[in-house]
Design an enzyme around this catalytic site. Structure first.
Site: not given
Length: 279
Positions: A118, A163, A170, A251, A254
């Protein structure tokens, strides 16, 4: 979606790429570890380092449902930096996913990734959105029980994301033969923790919540998650854990591959095939 450090990040400059996902990452929920401060290393503005690859070049069988390249996400818009719906990772992380996928295919399942590398500009987009308290178009689905002005304090949005270092992903598990429901519309918008027949359609096995659910029910071992939902989370965690991935407890989706290739560098090249062309 966890708070990260405020260390410098690689953003575009006249000579190199040096810039600071504000969606919470593992670092935000965990206690800070004693370590050297992250270092921003120069990175060409439009090119990833040579040890980043497109996941499809390592394992084309892994399903890609890249939510931030679409409007199907907690902001409701395509996120800055996602020029193509493409999963990019460091090569060791991609190869580890390939090994996990090989195990799952033999058992009648497949991995499906929602997000991989990301860029920092996407994280910055999350931060700007979180500060705009008037924009709550996706609240009913993604954060119905969290006040938007609490997203930073509660660790759901941060100025850095693991990320951006390239080894975090994810993802979920899909049973082979399941009809696709990639990023379909909610019927109508219902909370991300609603029963699977009511929340946004997804071909994933039932994990108890949807992806990017800003709610404590998304914590991997939340005691309210029982039965098949709990078993599915543990199946995902166990499969990836066996290949070197560490789950973020807040999460269920994740995971970070350890050791990270770039533990202290936050990159900002765009998510596009040209970023890894020739690798």
């Amino acid at each position: 979606m966890v708070l990260g450090s405020l260390a410098p990040v690689a953003r575009a400059t006249p000579e190199a790429h040096a810039t600071p996902e504000a969606h919470a990452t593992p670092e935000a929920h965990a206690a800070p570890a004693a370590r050297a401060a992250p270092v921003a290393r120069p990175v060409p503005a439009s090119k990833a380092p040579a040890d980043f690859v497109a996941l499809s070049s390592v394992d084309p069988s892994i399903i890609q449902d890249m939510r931030y390249a679409t409007k199907v996400n907690f902001i409701g818009r395509r996120i800055d930096g996602y020029r193509e719906p493409l999963c990019i990772l460091t090569k060791p992380a991609a190869e580890a996913l390939h090994r996990a996928q090989s195990q799952l295919l033999r058992q009648g399942y497949s991995l499906k990734v929602y997000d991989c590398y990301r860029p920092q500009r996407a994280v910055d987009h999350f931060v700007r959105w979180a500060k705009d308290l008037d924009d709550e178009r996706m609240k009913a689905e993604f954060y119905p029980r969290v006040a938007k002005d609490r997203l930073f304090a509660d660790g759901y949005i941060a100025e850095k994301s693991g990320h951006s270092r390239g080894s975090t992903v994810d993802l979920t598990i899909v049973e082979l033969g399941t009809p696709g429901a990639v990023g379909g519309p909610a019927r109508p918008a219902r909370p991300c923790y609603a029963p699977p027949g009511e929340r946004r359609p997804d071909d994933s096995v039932d994990m108890g919540t949807g992806f990017d659910c800003f709610d404590t029910l998304a914590h991997t071992d939340d005691p309210r998650i029982e039965g098949a939902q709990r078993a599915n989370r543990q199946f995902l965690k166990g499969t990836l854990g066996g290949e070197g991935f560490v789950n973020l407890p807040e999460e269920w989706w994740h995971f970070t591959y350890k050791p990270e290739t770039y533990p202290d560098t936050y990159f900002d090249f765009p998510v596009a095939r040209r970023s890894v062309a020739g690798h």
